[in-house]
Design a protein around this motif. Structure first.
Motif, short mmCIF file in Angstrom:
data_model
loop_
_atom_site.label_atom_id
_atom_site.label_comp_id
_atom_site.label_asym_id
_atom_site.label_seq_id
_atom_site.Cartn_x
_atom_site.Cartn_y
_atom_site.Cartn_z
N GLY A 72 0.99 -1.41 -0.06
CA GLY A 72 -0.16 0.14 0.07
C GLY A 72 0.75 1.33 0.04
O GLY A 72 0.53 2.32 -0.68
N ASN A 75 1.93 1.59 -3.54
CA ASN A 75 1.10 2.10 -4.42
C ASN A 75 0.84 3.58 -4.12
O ASN A 75 0.57 4.41 -5.22
N GLN A 76 0.68 4.30 -2.98
CA GLN A 76 0.83 5.41 -2.67
C GLN A 76 1.80 6.31 -3.24
O GLN A 76 1.70 7.49 -3.67
N ARG A 79 1.27 6.71 -7.16
CA ARG A 79 0.30 7.49 -7.21
C ARG A 79 0.92 9.02 -7.02
O ARG A 79 0.24 9.81 -7.78
N LEU A 180 -0.78 1.35 -11.05
CA LEU A 180 -0.17 1.24 -9.72
C LEU A 180 0.23 0.12 -9.20
O LEU A 180 -0.44 -0.86 -9.36
N PRO A 181 1.25 -0.11 -8.36
CA PRO A 181 1.50 -1.35 -7.49
C PRO A 181 0.24 -1.91 -6.89
O PRO A 181 -0.74 -1.03 -6.58
N GLN A 182 0.10 -3.08 -6.46
CA GLN A 182 -1.30 -3.80 -6.09
C GLN A 182 -1.23 -3.47 -4.57
O GLN A 182 -0.75 -4.41 -4.11
N LYS A 183 -2.06 -2.68 -4.11
CA LYS A 183 -1.97 -2.30 -2.71
C LYS A 183 -2.64 -3.49 -1.80
O LYS A 183 -2.26 -3.54 -0.73
N ASP A 190 4.39 -7.94 -3.92
CA ASP A 190 3.79 -6.63 -5.04
C ASP A 190 4.89 -6.42 -6.10
O ASP A 190 4.45 -5.90 -7.24
N TYR A 194 4.32 -6.39 -9.92
CA TYR A 194 4.37 -5.24 -10.75
C TYR A 194 5.32 -5.17 -11.83
O TYR A 194 5.20 -4.85 -12.87
N VAL A 301 -6.55 -3.29 -10.97
CA VAL A 301 -5.55 -2.59 -11.06
C VAL A 301 -5.96 -1.28 -10.98
O VAL A 301 -6.82 -0.87 -11.78
N GLU A 302 -5.54 -0.24 -10.22
CA GLU A 302 -5.61 1.05 -10.37
C GLU A 302 -4.76 1.87 -11.04
O GLU A 302 -3.59 1.37 -11.30
#
Length: 324
Positions: A72, A75-76, A79, A180-183, A190, A194, A301-302
Protein backbone atom coordinates in the motif's frame (compact mmCIF):
# COMPACT_ATOMS: atom_id res chain seq x y z
CA UNK A 1 18.46 16.48 -24.93
CA UNK A 2 16.75 17.78 -21.81
CA UNK A 3 18.21 16.17 -18.70
CA UNK A 4 15.97 13.51 -17.19
CA UNK A 5 14.59 13.98 -13.68
CA UNK A 6 13.86 11.31 -11.10
CA UNK A 7 11.64 11.12 -8.04
CA UNK A 8 12.95 8.64 -5.50
CA UNK A 9 10.38 7.02 -3.22
CA UNK A 10 10.83 5.41 0.20
CA UNK A 11 8.23 3.55 2.25
CA UNK A 12 8.99 3.54 5.97
CA UNK A 13 7.58 2.06 9.16
CA UNK A 14 9.18 2.45 12.60
CA UNK A 15 12.81 2.40 11.46
CA UNK A 16 13.81 6.00 12.01
CA UNK A 17 17.58 5.42 12.21
CA UNK A 18 17.59 3.49 8.94
CA UNK A 19 15.28 6.03 7.29
CA UNK A 20 17.70 8.85 8.15
CA UNK A 21 20.60 6.90 6.65
CA UNK A 22 18.63 5.95 3.53
CA UNK A 23 17.38 9.50 2.99
CA UNK A 24 20.91 10.88 3.32
CA UNK A 25 22.20 8.35 0.76
CA UNK A 26 19.45 9.25 -1.70
CA UNK A 27 19.94 12.98 -1.32
CA UNK A 28 23.67 12.45 -1.95
CA UNK A 29 23.07 11.16 -5.49
CA UNK A 30 25.34 12.91 -7.94
CA UNK A 31 22.85 13.50 -10.79
CA UNK A 32 19.21 13.44 -11.89
CA UNK A 33 17.50 13.45 -8.47
CA UNK A 34 14.62 15.94 -8.37
CA UNK A 35 12.34 14.79 -5.53
CA UNK A 36 12.18 12.25 -2.72
CA UNK A 37 8.75 10.91 -1.79
CA UNK A 38 8.55 9.46 1.72
CA UNK A 39 5.46 7.44 2.64
CA UNK A 40 5.25 7.10 6.43
CA UNK A 41 3.12 4.05 7.29
CA UNK A 42 1.81 5.39 10.62
CA UNK A 43 5.14 5.05 12.42
CA UNK A 44 5.17 5.57 16.19
CA UNK A 45 8.92 6.02 16.74
CA UNK A 46 9.29 9.73 16.03
CA UNK A 47 9.37 9.35 12.23
CA UNK A 48 6.50 11.81 11.73
CA UNK A 49 8.15 14.49 13.84
CA UNK A 50 11.48 13.99 12.08
CA UNK A 51 9.98 14.22 8.61
CA UNK A 52 7.96 17.29 9.55
CA UNK A 53 11.14 18.99 10.76
CA UNK A 54 12.94 18.66 7.43
CA UNK A 55 13.43 21.81 5.36
CA UNK A 56 14.19 20.57 1.87
CA UNK A 57 11.92 21.42 -1.05
CA UNK A 58 12.85 18.16 -2.75
CA UNK A 59 11.20 16.05 -0.04
CA UNK A 60 7.50 15.18 -0.41
CA UNK A 61 6.03 13.54 2.71
CA UNK A 62 2.84 11.49 2.96
CA UNK A 63 1.69 10.48 6.43
CA UNK A 64 -0.70 7.54 6.15
CA UNK A 65 -3.57 7.38 8.61
CA UNK A 66 -3.25 3.59 8.78
CA UNK A 67 -0.49 1.07 8.17
CA UNK A 68 -0.85 0.41 4.44
CA UNK A 69 1.77 -2.33 4.42
CA UNK A 70 4.69 -2.18 2.03
CA UNK A 71 2.42 -2.75 -0.96
CA UNK A 72 0.00 0.00 0.00
CA UNK A 73 2.90 2.33 0.69
CA UNK A 74 4.41 1.81 -2.75
CA UNK A 75 0.97 2.14 -4.33
CA UNK A 76 0.66 5.55 -2.67
CA UNK A 77 4.21 6.56 -3.60
CA UNK A 78 3.71 5.82 -7.30
CA UNK A 79 0.31 7.57 -7.16
CA UNK A 80 1.95 10.70 -5.75
CA UNK A 81 4.61 10.51 -8.46
CA UNK A 82 1.94 10.28 -11.14
CA UNK A 83 -0.48 12.87 -9.80
CA UNK A 84 1.64 15.52 -8.06
CA UNK A 85 5.03 15.48 -9.77
CA UNK A 86 6.23 15.72 -13.35
CA UNK A 87 9.50 13.82 -13.14
CA UNK A 88 10.42 11.37 -15.89
CA UNK A 89 11.16 8.38 -13.66
CA UNK A 90 10.30 7.03 -10.22
CA UNK A 91 12.93 5.10 -8.22
CA UNK A 92 11.57 2.84 -5.44
CA UNK A 93 13.25 1.47 -2.33
CA UNK A 94 12.67 0.37 1.25
CA UNK A 95 13.83 2.44 4.21
CA UNK A 96 16.79 0.10 4.73
CA UNK A 97 18.17 0.64 1.21
CA UNK A 98 21.41 2.62 0.93
CA UNK A 99 22.29 3.42 -2.70
CA UNK A 100 25.86 4.28 -3.60
CA UNK A 101 26.30 7.94 -4.69
CA UNK A 102 26.37 7.08 -8.40
CA UNK A 103 23.68 4.36 -8.29
CA UNK A 104 21.02 6.58 -9.83
CA UNK A 105 23.35 7.93 -12.53
CA UNK A 106 24.06 4.43 -13.78
CA UNK A 107 20.34 3.57 -13.91
CA UNK A 108 19.36 6.70 -15.81
CA UNK A 109 22.27 6.57 -18.22
CA UNK A 110 21.47 2.95 -19.09
CA UNK A 111 17.81 3.79 -19.77
CA UNK A 112 18.75 6.78 -21.94
CA UNK A 113 21.09 4.57 -23.95
CA UNK A 114 18.55 1.68 -24.04
CA UNK A 115 15.07 3.22 -24.26
CA UNK A 116 13.54 -0.23 -24.79
CA UNK A 117 14.12 -1.03 -21.10
CA UNK A 118 10.88 -1.28 -19.12
CA UNK A 119 12.54 -1.10 -15.71
CA UNK A 120 16.08 -1.06 -14.36
CA UNK A 121 17.32 -2.13 -10.97
CA UNK A 122 20.55 -2.02 -9.04
CA UNK A 123 22.83 -4.84 -8.02
CA UNK A 124 21.94 -5.25 -4.33
CA UNK A 125 24.53 -6.17 -1.69
CA UNK A 126 23.75 -7.11 1.90
CA UNK A 127 25.10 -5.23 4.90
CA UNK A 128 27.72 -3.17 3.09
CA UNK A 129 29.01 -2.59 -0.40
CA UNK A 130 31.54 -5.43 -0.14
CA UNK A 131 29.02 -7.89 1.32
CA UNK A 132 27.36 -10.90 -0.25
CA UNK A 133 24.43 -10.48 -2.61
CA UNK A 134 21.20 -9.71 -0.78
CA UNK A 135 19.50 -13.03 -1.47
CA UNK A 136 15.95 -11.73 -1.20
CA UNK A 137 16.76 -9.18 -3.91
CA UNK A 138 18.59 -11.43 -6.37
CA UNK A 139 16.86 -11.21 -9.73
CA UNK A 140 16.66 -14.15 -12.11
CA UNK A 141 18.13 -13.65 -15.59
CA UNK A 142 15.66 -14.21 -18.40
CA UNK A 143 15.94 -17.59 -20.09
CA UNK A 144 17.86 -17.72 -23.40
CA UNK A 145 19.59 -14.39 -22.69
CA UNK A 146 22.07 -15.29 -19.93
CA UNK A 147 24.68 -16.99 -22.10
CA UNK A 148 25.82 -13.79 -23.74
CA UNK A 149 26.92 -12.45 -20.35
CA UNK A 150 29.35 -15.38 -20.00
CA UNK A 151 31.24 -14.41 -23.15
CA UNK A 152 30.95 -10.62 -23.07
CA UNK A 153 32.07 -9.15 -19.75
CA UNK A 154 31.56 -5.63 -21.09
CA UNK A 155 27.77 -5.90 -20.97
CA UNK A 156 26.49 -3.02 -18.78
CA UNK A 157 23.38 -4.90 -17.63
CA UNK A 158 21.74 -8.31 -17.38
CA UNK A 159 18.21 -8.90 -18.68
CA UNK A 160 16.06 -10.08 -15.76
CA UNK A 161 12.59 -11.53 -15.29
CA UNK A 162 11.43 -9.14 -12.55
CA UNK A 163 12.80 -7.14 -9.62
CA UNK A 164 12.17 -6.22 -6.00
CA UNK A 165 11.35 -2.73 -4.76
CA UNK A 166 14.92 -2.26 -3.54
CA UNK A 167 16.38 0.25 -5.99
CA UNK A 168 14.21 -0.26 -9.06
CA UNK A 169 13.34 2.53 -11.52
CA UNK A 170 10.75 2.90 -14.28
CA UNK A 171 9.25 5.69 -16.35
CA UNK A 172 6.11 7.83 -16.17
CA UNK A 173 5.02 6.31 -19.48
CA UNK A 174 5.27 2.83 -18.00
CA UNK A 175 3.14 3.82 -14.98
CA UNK A 176 0.53 5.14 -17.41
CA UNK A 177 0.44 1.78 -19.18
CA UNK A 178 0.52 -0.69 -16.28
CA UNK A 179 -1.08 1.30 -13.47
CA UNK A 180 -0.10 1.28 -9.80
CA UNK A 181 1.39 -1.43 -7.59
CA UNK A 182 -1.27 -3.74 -6.16
CA UNK A 183 -2.00 -2.33 -2.69
CA UNK A 184 -4.11 -5.35 -1.75
CA UNK A 185 -0.98 -7.52 -1.59
CA UNK A 186 -0.21 -5.63 1.67
CA UNK A 187 3.19 -7.26 2.10
CA UNK A 188 5.44 -9.48 -0.03
CA UNK A 189 5.20 -10.15 -3.75
CA UNK A 190 3.80 -6.80 -4.89
CA UNK A 191 7.15 -5.90 -6.44
CA UNK A 192 7.38 -9.13 -8.44
CA UNK A 193 3.83 -8.80 -9.72
CA UNK A 194 4.35 -5.16 -10.68
CA UNK A 195 7.65 -5.64 -12.49
CA UNK A 196 6.14 -8.66 -14.26
CA UNK A 197 3.48 -6.28 -15.62
CA UNK A 198 6.18 -3.93 -16.86
CA UNK A 199 8.32 -6.71 -18.34
CA UNK A 200 5.35 -7.92 -20.37
CA UNK A 201 5.64 -4.64 -22.31
CA UNK A 202 9.37 -3.86 -22.19
CA UNK A 203 11.99 -6.08 -20.57
CA UNK A 204 13.82 -5.29 -17.34
CA UNK A 205 17.57 -5.06 -16.69
CA UNK A 206 19.87 -5.19 -13.68
CA UNK A 207 22.50 -2.49 -14.23
CA UNK A 208 25.74 -4.00 -12.98
CA UNK A 209 27.53 -0.79 -11.94
CA UNK A 210 24.53 0.57 -10.03
CA UNK A 211 25.06 -0.66 -6.46
CA UNK A 212 22.70 -0.44 -3.50
CA UNK A 213 23.17 -1.90 -0.03
CA UNK A 214 20.25 -3.59 1.71
CA UNK A 215 20.59 -3.36 5.50
CA UNK A 216 17.98 -5.98 6.36
CA UNK A 217 18.40 -7.80 9.67
CA UNK A 218 19.21 -11.13 8.05
CA UNK A 219 20.34 -12.20 4.60
CA UNK A 220 17.61 -14.80 4.07
CA UNK A 221 16.06 -16.31 0.98
CA UNK A 222 12.60 -14.91 0.17
CA UNK A 223 9.52 -16.78 1.34
CA UNK A 224 11.33 -19.70 3.02
CA UNK A 225 8.64 -20.80 5.46
CA UNK A 226 10.36 -24.11 6.23
CA UNK A 227 13.40 -22.39 7.71
CA UNK A 228 11.41 -19.65 9.47
CA UNK A 229 12.15 -19.65 13.23
CA UNK A 230 10.21 -16.57 14.30
CA UNK A 231 6.59 -17.33 15.19
CA UNK A 232 5.73 -13.62 15.08
CA UNK A 233 6.53 -13.53 11.34
CA UNK A 234 4.30 -16.41 10.23
CA UNK A 235 1.33 -14.13 9.49
CA UNK A 236 3.35 -12.69 6.60
CA UNK A 237 3.33 -16.04 4.81
CA UNK A 238 -0.45 -15.93 4.53
CA UNK A 239 0.11 -13.02 2.15
CA UNK A 240 3.16 -14.68 0.55
CA UNK A 241 1.25 -17.73 -0.69
CA UNK A 242 -1.94 -15.89 -1.61
CA UNK A 243 -0.01 -13.26 -3.53
CA UNK A 244 2.27 -15.82 -5.16
CA UNK A 245 -0.71 -17.61 -6.70
CA UNK A 246 -2.26 -14.43 -8.11
CA UNK A 247 1.05 -13.31 -9.58
CA UNK A 248 1.33 -16.66 -11.35
CA UNK A 249 -2.30 -16.55 -12.51
CA UNK A 250 -1.67 -13.20 -14.16
CA UNK A 251 1.16 -14.72 -16.19
CA UNK A 252 -0.57 -17.88 -17.43
CA UNK A 253 -2.47 -21.00 -16.37
CA UNK A 254 0.72 -22.96 -16.87
CA UNK A 255 2.58 -20.69 -14.45
CA UNK A 256 -0.23 -21.00 -11.90
CA UNK A 257 -0.10 -24.80 -12.05
CA UNK A 258 3.69 -24.69 -11.69
CA UNK A 259 3.44 -22.38 -8.65
CA UNK A 260 0.86 -24.59 -6.93
CA UNK A 261 2.86 -27.71 -7.70
CA UNK A 262 6.08 -26.29 -6.27
CA UNK A 263 4.33 -25.01 -3.15
CA UNK A 264 2.74 -28.41 -2.50
CA UNK A 265 5.59 -30.74 -3.46
CA UNK A 266 8.36 -28.61 -1.94
CA UNK A 267 7.09 -26.28 0.80
CA UNK A 268 4.17 -28.34 2.09
CA UNK A 269 6.06 -31.63 1.82
CA UNK A 270 9.18 -30.31 3.57
CA UNK A 271 7.13 -28.66 6.30
CA UNK A 272 5.30 -31.94 6.90
CA UNK A 273 8.22 -34.38 6.71
CA UNK A 274 11.49 -32.58 7.46
CA UNK A 275 12.88 -33.07 10.95
CA UNK A 276 13.06 -30.16 13.34
CA UNK A 277 10.64 -27.81 11.56
CA UNK A 278 9.47 -25.16 14.02
CA UNK A 279 5.73 -24.48 14.34
CA UNK A 280 4.96 -27.34 11.93
CA UNK A 281 1.17 -27.43 12.34
CA UNK A 282 0.79 -23.66 12.10
CA UNK A 283 2.96 -23.52 8.98
CA UNK A 284 0.95 -26.27 7.27
CA UNK A 285 -2.23 -24.28 7.90
CA UNK A 286 -0.65 -21.10 6.56
CA UNK A 287 0.44 -22.77 3.31
CA UNK A 288 -2.92 -24.43 2.64
CA UNK A 289 -4.98 -21.32 3.47
CA UNK A 290 -2.72 -19.03 1.47
CA UNK A 291 -2.81 -21.19 -1.65
CA UNK A 292 -6.59 -21.58 -1.45
CA UNK A 293 -7.15 -17.84 -1.01
CA UNK A 294 -4.88 -17.16 -3.97
CA UNK A 295 -7.21 -19.03 -6.30
CA UNK A 296 -10.00 -16.49 -5.66
CA UNK A 297 -8.01 -13.32 -4.95
CA UNK A 298 -8.45 -10.90 -7.85
CA UNK A 299 -8.24 -7.18 -7.00
CA UNK A 300 -8.45 -4.72 -9.87
CA UNK A 301 -5.49 -2.63 -10.99
CA UNK A 302 -5.66 1.10 -10.16
CA UNK A 303 -4.31 4.00 -12.20
CA UNK A 304 -3.13 7.44 -11.14
CA UNK A 305 -5.64 10.16 -11.96
CA UNK A 306 -4.91 11.62 -15.38
CA UNK A 307 -2.17 9.10 -16.08
CA UNK A 308 -3.50 6.23 -18.13
CA UNK A 309 -2.80 5.10 -21.66
CA UNK A 310 -3.25 1.90 -23.60
CA UNK A 311 -0.31 -0.43 -23.21
CA UNK A 312 1.62 -1.62 -26.19
CA UNK A 313 1.18 -5.22 -27.32
CA UNK A 314 2.19 -7.90 -24.85
CA UNK A 315 5.66 -9.30 -25.49
CA UNK A 316 4.39 -12.68 -24.29
CA UNK A 317 1.69 -12.63 -26.99
CA UNK A 318 4.28 -11.67 -29.59
CA UNK A 319 6.51 -14.56 -28.53
CA UNK A 320 3.60 -16.99 -28.73
CA UNK A 321 2.88 -15.81 -32.28
CA UNK A 322 6.48 -16.65 -33.22
CA UNK A 323 5.97 -20.16 -31.91
CA UNK A 324 2.74 -20.70 -33.90
Amino acid sequence: MTEKTVAAAIVTYNRLALLKESLAAILAQTNYLSHVIVVNNLSTDGTKEYLDSLNDDRIVVYHATENLGGAGGFNQAVRLFGEQLQDDFVWLMDDDTMPEPDALSHLVEFVVAHPQAGFVNSQVRWGDVTGNPSWMNVTAPRAFTWQRYLTNTQEPAVEVVNATFVSVMFSREMVAMVGLPQKEYFIWGDDMEYTNRIADINRGYMVINSIAVHKSKENTKPGDIVAEKDDSRLWRYNYEYRNRVLTARRISKKEMVKTLTVAITRDLRKTLLKKGVAFRAKKLGVIVRGLWRGLFFNPSVEYANGLRQAKSRSLCDAEMDLLD
